[in-house]
Design a protein around this motif. Structure first.
Motif, PDB file in Angstrom:
ATOM      1  N   UNK A 120       0.830  -1.200   0.000  1.00  7.42           N
ATOM      2  CA  UNK A 120       0.000   0.000   0.000  1.00  7.42           C
ATOM      3  C   UNK A 120       0.868   1.254   0.000  1.00  7.42           C
ATOM      4  N   UNK A 121       0.483   2.243  -0.769  1.00  7.66           N
ATOM      5  CA  UNK A 121       1.127   3.570  -0.816  1.00  7.66           C
ATOM      6  C   UNK A 121       2.493   3.573  -1.481  1.00  7.66           C
ATOM      7  N   UNK A 122       2.936   2.424  -2.011  1.00  6.49           N
ATOM      8  CA  UNK A 122       4.213   2.439  -2.717  1.00  6.49           C
ATOM      9  C   UNK A 122       3.995   2.939  -4.146  1.00  6.49           C
ATOM     10  N   UNK A 123       5.100   3.389  -4.786  1.00  8.73           N
ATOM     11  CA  UNK A 123       4.995   3.885  -6.158  1.00  8.73           C
ATOM     12  C   UNK A 123       5.474   2.793  -7.111  1.00  8.73           C
ATOM     13  N   UNK A 124       4.568   2.278  -7.971  1.00 14.59           N
ATOM     14  CA  UNK A 124       4.985   1.218  -8.889  1.00 14.59           C
ATOM     15  C   UNK A 124       5.895   1.785  -9.989  1.00 14.59           C
ATOM     16  N   UNK A 149      -2.407  -2.209 -11.781  1.00 13.37           N
ATOM     17  CA  UNK A 149      -2.338  -1.889 -10.359  1.00 13.37           C
ATOM     18  C   UNK A 149      -3.345  -0.788 -10.028  1.00 13.37           C
ATOM     19  N   UNK A 150      -3.754  -0.702  -8.775  1.00 12.45           N
ATOM     20  CA  UNK A 150      -4.770   0.292  -8.414  1.00 12.45           C
ATOM     21  C   UNK A 150      -4.275   1.733  -8.538  1.00 12.45           C
ATOM     22  N   UNK A 151      -2.955   1.959  -8.528  1.00 12.64           N
ATOM     23  CA  UNK A 151      -2.456   3.328  -8.711  1.00 12.64           C
ATOM     24  C   UNK A 151      -1.625   3.394  -9.990  1.00 12.64           C
ATOM     25  N   UNK A 152      -1.517   4.593 -10.528  1.00 15.06           N
ATOM     26  CA  UNK A 152      -0.778   4.750 -11.775  1.00 15.06           C
ATOM     27  C   UNK A 152       0.723   4.551 -11.522  1.00 15.06           C
ATOM     28  N   UNK A 153       1.382   3.880 -12.459  1.00 16.62           N
ATOM     29  CA  UNK A 153       2.820   3.671 -12.280  1.00 16.62           C
ATOM     30  C   UNK A 153       3.588   4.892 -12.787  1.00 16.62           C
ATOM     31  N   UNK A 154       4.854   5.009 -12.351  1.00 15.68           N
ATOM     32  CA  UNK A 154       5.697   6.118 -12.814  1.00 15.68           C
ATOM     33  C   UNK A 154       6.933   5.539 -13.493  1.00 15.68           C
ATOM     34  N   UNK A 155       7.197   5.906 -14.731  1.00 17.95           N
ATOM     35  CA  UNK A 155       8.394   5.379 -15.415  1.00 17.95           C
ATOM     36  C   UNK A 155       9.624   6.166 -14.981  1.00 17.95           C
ATOM     37  N   UNK A 156      10.119   5.850 -13.786  1.00 22.58           N
ATOM     38  CA  UNK A 156      11.235   6.627 -13.251  1.00 22.58           C
ATOM     39  C   UNK A 156      12.586   6.189 -13.832  1.00 22.58           C
ATOM     40  N   UNK A 195       8.584   4.882  -0.929  1.00 28.46           N
ATOM     41  CA  UNK A 195       8.649   3.417  -1.107  1.00 28.46           C
ATOM     42  C   UNK A 195       8.397   3.111  -2.580  1.00 28.46           C
ATOM     43  N   UNK A 196       9.425   2.583  -3.221  1.00 30.92           N
ATOM     44  CA  UNK A 196       9.317   2.282  -4.652  1.00 30.92           C
ATOM     45  C   UNK A 196       9.036   0.786  -4.821  1.00 30.92           C
ATOM     46  N   UNK A 197       8.082   0.455  -5.720  1.00 31.11           N
ATOM     47  CA  UNK A 197       7.754  -0.950  -5.983  1.00 31.11           C
ATOM     48  C   UNK A 197       8.095  -1.270  -7.432  1.00 31.11           C
ATOM     49  N   UNK A 198       9.119  -2.085  -7.615  1.00 32.44           N
ATOM     50  CA  UNK A 198       9.511  -2.464  -8.976  1.00 32.44           C
ATOM     51  C   UNK A 198       8.577  -3.555  -9.491  1.00 32.44           C
ATOM     52  N   UNK A 199       8.185  -3.429 -10.749  1.00 32.84           N
ATOM     53  CA  UNK A 199       7.287  -4.416 -11.344  1.00 32.84           C
ATOM     54  C   UNK A 199       8.027  -5.123 -12.472  1.00 32.84           C
ATOM     55  N   UNK A 222      13.294   5.664   0.030  1.00 33.47           N
ATOM     56  CA  UNK A 222      13.399   5.102   1.379  1.00 33.47           C
ATOM     57  C   UNK A 222      13.635   3.608   1.327  1.00 33.47           C
ATOM     58  N   UNK A 223      12.863   2.913   0.528  1.00 33.67           N
ATOM     59  CA  UNK A 223      13.060   1.479   0.346  1.00 33.67           C
ATOM     60  C   UNK A 223      12.534   1.067  -1.010  1.00 33.67           C
ATOM     61  N   UNK A 224      13.044  -0.067  -1.491  1.00 27.92           N
ATOM     62  CA  UNK A 224      12.624  -0.579  -2.794  1.00 27.92           C
ATOM     63  C   UNK A 224      12.180  -2.028  -2.627  1.00 27.92           C
ATOM     64  N   UNK A 225      10.971  -2.332  -3.098  1.00 29.66           N
ATOM     65  CA  UNK A 225      10.479  -3.714  -3.092  1.00 29.66           C
ATOM     66  C   UNK A 225      10.163  -4.118  -4.523  1.00 29.66           C
ATOM     67  N   UNK A 226       9.735  -5.356  -4.698  1.00 29.94           N
ATOM     68  CA  UNK A 226       9.418  -5.814  -6.052  1.00 29.94           C
ATOM     69  C   UNK A 226       8.162  -6.674  -6.042  1.00 29.94           C
TER      70      UNK A 226
END
Lengths: 232, 772
Positions: A120-124, A149-156, A195-199, A222-226
């Motif tokens: 929740x609240x992470x940026x995909x 995903x329920x939120x828009x992803x960002x192509x960072x 919180x960044x979420x890699x897809x 802050x942190x990166x998950x996948x």
């Protein structure tokens, strides 16, 4: 009535008249048979990378990552949806290499649920493809998944140099590969504490994801998950 | 169309309901919600169009069907002519049957009374298909005279019956003769013969069950046993349904295939035979559903079409509903389709159960859960032993009793000697089981009284059940929330009376007699003054009917249960006349009675004494009361004004308990059968006694409600509790004029049915069940 066929095997869907099929507003994407072939990953598993284990703990590979200098602490956790078996390999190759983008839909529900449950609240952020590969494939398989995903992803992220295809290299080769293939795009401002979420589609060794995490963490994340569809 | 006919069935359901139900607006608006949801679910606008189209078509069909359900007769008709349509039912000196009129699709219910025993034989010869010309008195069937009660008029209307004809043998003309019948009437005659054969050959204890299981005829069951089946939730086993049809068609299929006929021919043969079986078995909705579904399966097998079970049941639903739209409101139809549908839709759930026994448990539980809202809606009670009883009894019926009854029916034709041993065995099994059921029933049977729920509650329950089943099917843990919600909603209905702030005083229409129910708000207390009772006149043995009128069992208890009443704090027996206490046998048996009040006078006669003893045995505490005693609950006070300490009334009536109740500053005087002398005493001893509402004494007899009494009390309203067209011609015109002269508004149960005074918020509201 249209669209009443299994996404994967194209057999009619209405024949299995269970309670969900009759009353739920959710439209099943797959027929019962295809749905049953997918093997969802659940505990007991590795708390860091979703690998199936006899008991829930940290697996050997993840322990090794944690002890290795320069590689530890890059990825907080990876959650994968399904076991990467022959069936899923077949599905993903149809998706990735034969361009059946629609197949991404069959993972939509699980992706949404898992996002809500763990991230929740992470940026995909989808793992990017190089220009060349994007030209060749026509779409980014990770971005197409992130769409659901329920939120828009960002192509960072962007890919700096094209690597040889991952799937054609050994574990050793992958680990030793180009050290910094990814970079944060130039127009991105600081990611202070986010919180960044890699897809991505598959988690094999986790090297790619970790490499992608490096520039993000440097940029202040802050942190990166996948979140990945398959775990081999 | 695969899996889609389910949608048509839903649409037809709404179409028919909108055409026939009085709640049209509600149904049409909910139809659009459901249609909208279903088309959204299928992501198809075409679905919406189909649903609306089917809904409109079925609406028109049901509307036209209802318009054509009218009568060609009038109240001036004395003689009707027609064909006997069903197996005549004999009970004591009474025979009743339907007479089908020629040239119009209308039937008349004929009720013939025999005055001499010899004449009975003539009626026993009466068979379906006989042409009869019958004279008698024609009248419209009586509608429901009590709130929440069964509406007999409507029940007959839905069968195309608009009149009943009362025929007295010997006084009125009647002639019957055999006529050339169609194949349909000969089927009905076969059925009649079959039932008669059971009566002749089967041992008494078995007859009722055999007639029910073989021919779908329940009237031969003993009333007590039938009631136990009903209240314990196992009555469905007496309905011929999928199980029976499955056994019959399976047996025939094997028999024919073994005798060397090809499977295709066997299918065709069964397609011819099963409808015949349906008619022989009484053609109840459950039989028709099962036979239709089996026929669809056979047809598809024969022509090698794939048929989804869900399509099979949906098509059967559509066919039956178009054949007779009124079936939608039929309890058996609703239960049969709801349960079968649920079982079909749960195939995936049952697959999850690995072992047979688990599957069987799941099936039993699911059937209980899915039928629960309908059972509570129609019967207001639910037995908690229903599930375990079904788990034990369903296998006994389907594996032992049903096959044995079938075999014995044919075996007894061949050899009575061989059959007699098996008869003996089965009779003992059945007698034991029935004894057990009636024992359970008499000891409460763990029957929970839920009261009559609203339609909204029923819909909410079904939505919760469906959500729970979806979650269960997906093995989601969240199913526990849905189950909790189900239980909570059920409990809500159970405790609903405790949050109901209405005060209600109901004058129940028990025919000639008294029965008054007082419910204080929030269930603070429930009082019942008298329970009615039908006075029977001495009869010969042969005239004795099995179905005795008992307003307690048939009216008072069902009404109390429909209100969710389980406990009656006080039952007041105003005096020892049967028309006041007769119905209280059933009340003390089926309700938990706190105290039973009886006037402190010498108990008059052994019959009353037997009643009082019976009441005490059933757990009621007896209290003999007299003037000066009183009780109160909060601001509601109840004073006993009569009889005096010495109980010196001239007659039994004049010793009636008189209660002066004060509720919300409205004073009520309940007088029982108090007569002129007692009234004089009250005027003398209580100079300041006033009553806003007076229960006129003794059903409006001339001997009560004197002018002086009325003038003294200055009531604004009076209620007369008398039977419709009673033989005493109560109320007396003098009483009416006494009240009218004093400008008292008169309510009469003989004209208006039950009368209910409801106090809510700031004032009283009066409801009358029957409009004059």
């Amino acid at each position: 009535m249209r669209h009443d066929r299994c996404l994967q095997c194209l057999s009619p869907l209405n024949t299995n008249a269970g309670w969900e099929a009759l009353f739920s507003w959710k439209k099943p994407m797959l027929c019962d048979e295809c749905q049953e072939k997918l093997r969802p990953l659940t505990a007991p598993w590795c708390v860091h990378c979703s690998r199936p284990l006899p008991v829930t703990e940290s697996c050997g590979d993840c322990e090794r990552w944690a002890k290795t200098k320069n590689w530890s602490g890059l990825l907080t956790r990876n959650v994968s949806l399904f076991l990467y078996d022959e069936h899923l390999q077949e599905v993903l190759s149809a998706y990735k290499y034969r361009g059946d983008v629609e197949l991404a839909k069959m993972f939509a529900d699980s992706l949404k649920q898992t996002y809500r449950k763990y991230f929740k609240k992470s940026i995909p952020v989808p793992i990017p493809l190089s220009e060349e590969r994007l030209q060749e494939r026509g779409f980014n398989q990770a971005a197409a998944l992130a769409e659901y995903l329920p939120v828009a992803y960002k192509p960072l992220l962007m890919r700096r140099v094209d690597e040889a295809k991952q799937s054609k290299r050994s574990r050793h080769g992958r680990l030793r590969g180009h050290v910094r293939p990814f970079a944060v795009r130039e127009d991105v401002k600081s990611l202070t504490g986010q919180h960044i979420l890699l897809i991505d589609d598959i988690y094999t060794t986790g090297t790619t994801l970790r490499k992608a995490a490096i520039p993000l963490l440097h940029h202040g994340a802050g942190q990166v998950s996948a979140l990945t569809v398959a775990r081999s | 169309m695969r899996g889609q006919s389910f949608l048509w069935a839903v649409a037809a359901c709404f179409g028919v309901a909108a055409a026939l139900s009085p709640h049209q607006g509600l149904i049409i608006s909910s139809a659009f919600i459901v249609f909208g949801y279903l088309s959204f679910k299928n992501r198809s606008f075409f679905t919406l169009l189909t649903l609306v189209f089917v809904g409109v078509c079925t609406f028109i069909w049901a509307y036209v069907y209802d318009e054509q359900n009218d009568t060609v007769l009038s109240e001036h008709v004395h003689t009707i002519q027609g064909r006997v349509d069903n197996v005549p039912e004999l009970d004591g000196d009474r025979i009743s049957f339907f007479l089908q009129l020629p040239e119009h699709n209308e039937r008349v219910q004929v009720s013939a009374r025999v005055t001499e025993e010899d004449a009975l034989a003539a009626f026993q010869q009466l068979n379906p298909g006989h042409e009869c010309t019958i004279a008698g008195e024609i009248s419209t069937p009586s509608s429901a005279r009590n709130f929440n009660a069964f509406d007999y008029q409507n029940y007959l209307y839905e069968q195309g019956v608009h009149w009943t004809l009362q025929h007295v043998h010997g006084e009125d003309e009647m002639s019957c003769r055999e006529a050339d019948g169609t194949w349909l009437t000969s089927l009905k005659q076969w059925r009649h013969t079959g039932i008669r054969y059971i009566e002749d050959v089967f041992p008494p204890e078995l007859q009722g069950l055999a007639a029910a299981l073989l021919f779908g005829e329940r009237s031969h069951m003993e009333a007590d046993t039938l009631e136990a089946y009903q209240d314990l939730g196992i009555i469905h086993l007496l309905a011929i349904s999928g199980l029976h049809v499955g056994i019959v068609s399976g047996f025939l299929f094997l028999l024919f295939v073994r005798s060397g006929i090809s499977r295709e021919r066997v299918c065709e043969l069964l397609l011819l035979l099963l409808p015949v079986y349906a008619l022989l078995a009484g053609a109840a909705p459950s039989v028709l559903r099962a036979v239709l579904m089996t026929c669809f399966v056979l047809l598809c097998f024969r022509f090698r079409i794939q048929l989804q079970p869900i399509d099979g049941i949906s098509l059967a639903f559509l066919v039956l509903l178009m054949h007779d739209p009124y079936l939608l409101f039929h309890v058996g139809f609703q239960l049969s389709f709801t349960i079968s549908f649920a079982l079909i839709a749960s195939a995936a759930i049952f697959r999850q159960a690995k072992r047979r026994i688990h599957q069987f448990m799941l099936v039993s539980m699911l059937a209980q859960v899915i039928s629960f809202p309908l059972i509570v809606y129609h019967f207001h009670t639910y037995s908690l032993v229903s599930l375990p009883l079904n788990i034990i009894y369903v296998p006994i019926v389907s594996l032992i009793i049903l096959p044995m009854v079938w075999i014995l029916f044919f075996l007894s034709m061949l050899t009575t000697f061989l059959a007699s041993f098996w008869f003996f065995l089965l009779e003992n099994i059945v007698a034991f089981l029935h004894g057990f059921f009636t024992f359970l029933h008499q000891n409460g049977g763990m029957i929970a009284v839920f009261g009559r729920p609203s339609g909204v509650w029923v819909i909410a329950m079904f939505v919760i059940i469906i959500v729970a089943l979806i979650l269960f099917e997906k093995r989601r843990k969240t199913v526990i929330f849905a189950i909790s919600l189900f239980v909570a909603t059920a409990i809500f209905q159970y405790v609903q009376p405790y949050v109901d702030g209405q005060l209600r005083v109901t004058f129940i229409d028990v025919g000639q007699g008294d029965s008054i129910l007082i419910e204080l708000p929030y269930r603070q207390a429930v009082y019942l003054i008298d329970g009615g009772g039908t006075v029977m006149f001495p009869r010969e043995d042969w005239q004795e009917r099995e179905q005795q009128p008992d307003p307690g069992r048939q009216t008072v208890v069902p009404y109390l249960q429909s209100l969710g009443i389980r406990h009656v704090d006080k039952v007041i027996v105003t005096h020892g006349d049967y028309d006041h206490y007769g119905g209280l046998f059933a009340v003390t048996e089926q309700m938990d009675v706190g105290t039973l009040l009886y006037p402190r006078v010498e108990v008059d006669g052994p019959a009353v004494e037997a009643f009082l003893l019976h009441a005490r045995e059933q757990g009621a505490e007896l209290a003999f009361v007299h003037e000066g005693m009183h009780w109160s609950v909060g601001a509601y006070t109840f004073q006993i004004l009569h009889p005096t300490r010495h109980g010196d009334g001239q007659t039994d009536n004049d010793d009636s308990i008189v209660i002066d109740a004060n509720m919300y500053d409205t004073r009520w005087l309940f007088t029982g059968d108090l007569e002129a002398e007692g009234e004089q005493r009250l005027v003398r001893e209580y100079p300041h006694l006033r009553a806003d509402v007076l229960k006129a004494g003794h059903h409006g007899s001339q001997t009560s409600t004197t002018q002086a009494f009325v003038e003294h009390l200055e009531p604004t309203a009076a209620v007369i509790s008398a039977g419709k067209d009673n033989r005493y011609n109560h109320p007396h015109p003098d009483v009416i004029s006494n009240l009218e002269e004093a400008d008292v508004h008169i309510y009469r149960t003989d004209l208006q049915g039950a009368i209910r005074f409801v106090y809510q918020d700031t004032g009283w509201k009066v409801e009358r069940k029957v409009s004059e």
